[in-house]
Design a protein around this motif. Structure first.
Motif, PDB file in Angstrom:
ATOM      1  N   PHE A 256      30.758  47.451  39.275  1.00  0.00           N
ATOM      2  CA  PHE A 256      31.545  46.762  37.988  1.00  0.00           C
ATOM      3  C   PHE A 256      32.535  45.646  38.909  1.00  0.00           C
ATOM      4  N   TRP A 257      33.133  46.012  39.633  1.00  0.00           N
ATOM      5  CA  TRP A 257      33.985  44.997  40.549  1.00  0.00           C
ATOM      6  C   TRP A 257      33.256  44.003  40.855  1.00  0.00           C
ATOM      7  N   ARG A 258      32.238  44.255  41.473  1.00  0.00           N
ATOM      8  CA  ARG A 258      31.462  43.270  42.185  1.00  0.00           C
ATOM      9  C   ARG A 258      31.030  42.215  41.211  1.00  0.00           C
ATOM     10  N   THR A 259      30.421  42.866  40.066  1.00  0.00           N
ATOM     11  CA  THR A 259      29.842  42.100  38.879  1.00  0.00           C
ATOM     12  C   THR A 259      30.936  41.159  38.024  1.00  0.00           C
ATOM     13  N   GLN A 260      32.025  41.825  37.891  1.00  0.00           N
ATOM     14  CA  GLN A 260      33.091  41.244  37.231  1.00  0.00           C
ATOM     15  C   GLN A 260      33.394  39.766  38.065  1.00  0.00           C
ATOM     16  N   ASP A 261      33.836  40.271  39.366  1.00  0.00           N
ATOM     17  CA  ASP A 261      34.156  39.059  40.170  1.00  0.00           C
ATOM     18  C   ASP A 261      33.143  37.956  40.265  1.00  0.00           C
TER      19      ASP A 261
END
Length: 318
Positions: free
Chosen positions: A90-95
């Motif tokens: 989630f963090w990687r995709t959102q960023d």
């Protein structure tokens, strides 16, 4: 030019849909992880409680109870690892989406005319850009960790409790159906207040950036008192808009909070009445109370989610 909520969401989706595979992985894994975290252990414990209430203690003395404890421990360990993996994706995709948004906005600004920049503070443009891109994070966080988890909780609760007590499930859905649109109705009324608050903050940031970038001219003409007066006006306006938004927000939470707490109370009373009549088992009461407490907590989170959404759209549209 002010953007509408639909335009904002459309732009966010155009950038996010490039990562469909990651998004599918996130929301699929979340269903399994949430079941292991919130539903499996109470389900196993409810069976033990029902046997105890029925006086069937002998059934708990064999190896089955240790198997139950082993499943609970294993579920906790697997769940912990799954949430760690989900948050990483989630963090990687959102960023990644926010990076793409920054580049899109930057490219758009470079294409604008000299007249566009001459009529706007550089600081205000920076503030608007940061708010627009940052709003994607403030939008996806509550929708994922609050709203989506509420939907999953309602579905899993219905699947597990419907065969045991359809009346309790029906009560939960009816109360949620009343609560959710009412909260959204009140939160939508808050949107104009958030938009004025965001506009005041942008103007304050622009004033600050302009004063700092022209500090040599300010000092050369001894205009510090004038700049302080201007900044005081901007700061006071932000404070006024913030307090205005706070008052309407707290008044609305008095109403929605009462409804949210009533869900838990109604389910407890209904479960006890059904148990006294012999309609449901003791273990089902336990499940109803535990699952409803989780749903009530997520409904309160949904209340906060709607509050954040109104602020997000206020920031993004400014």
């Amino acid at each position: 030019m002010k953007t509408t909520n639909q335009q904002t969401l459309s732009m966010y989706w155009q950038h996010a849909k490039k990562y469909k595979r990651q998004i599918f992985s996130i929301y699929s894994l979340m269903i399994v992880a949430q079941f292991l975290e919130d539903f499996l252990s109470p389900l196993l414990v409810s069976g033990i409680l029902t046997k105890i209430a029925q006086g069937n203690i002998e059934a708990l003395k064999d190896n089955s109870i240790w198997l139950t404890f082993g499943l609970i421990v294993a579920a906790e360990l697997v769940m912990h690892g799954m949430w760690n993996r989900i948050v990483r994706i989630f963090w990687r995709t959102q960023d990644s989406v926010m990076r793409d948004l920054y580049l899109t906005v930057f490219n758009h600004l470079q294409s604008m005319s000299f007249r566009f920049f001459s009529n706007r503070f550089a600081g205000s443009l920076v503030s608007q850009t940061n708010k627009f891109v940052g709003s994607f994070e403030r939008l996806t966080d509550p929708l994922t960790w609050n709203a989506y988890k509420l939907v999953v909780a309602l579905v899993l609760t219905s699947i597990i409790l419907a065969p045991r007590s359809p009346i309790v499930v029906a009560a939960i859905w009816v109360l949620c159906a009343i609560f959710t649109p009412m909260v959204w109705y009140y939160r939508r009324k808050q949107v104009p207040f958030n938009e004025r608050w965001a506009k005041a903050e942008t103007a304050r940031t622009g004033q600050l950036a302009d004063a700092i970038s022209n500090i040599i001219a300010v000092k050369s003409f001894a205009n510090e008192p004038l700049e302080l007066s201007r900044m005081r006006q901007r700061a006071n306006e932000v404070h006024r808009r913030s307090m205005e938004t706070m008052h309407i927000n707290m008044n609305q939470e008095l109403i929605t909070g009462t409804i949210q707490r009533s869900i838990h109370i109604v389910v407890i009373i209904l479960s006890v009445i059904l148990a006294v009549r012999g309609t449901i088992a003791v273990g089902t009461i336990y499940l109803s109370v535990i699952y409803t407490m989780g749903i009530a907590r997520r409904l309160w989170d949904l209340n906060n989610t709607f509050r954040q959404l109104t602020r997000v759209f206020g920031d993004a549209s400014d």
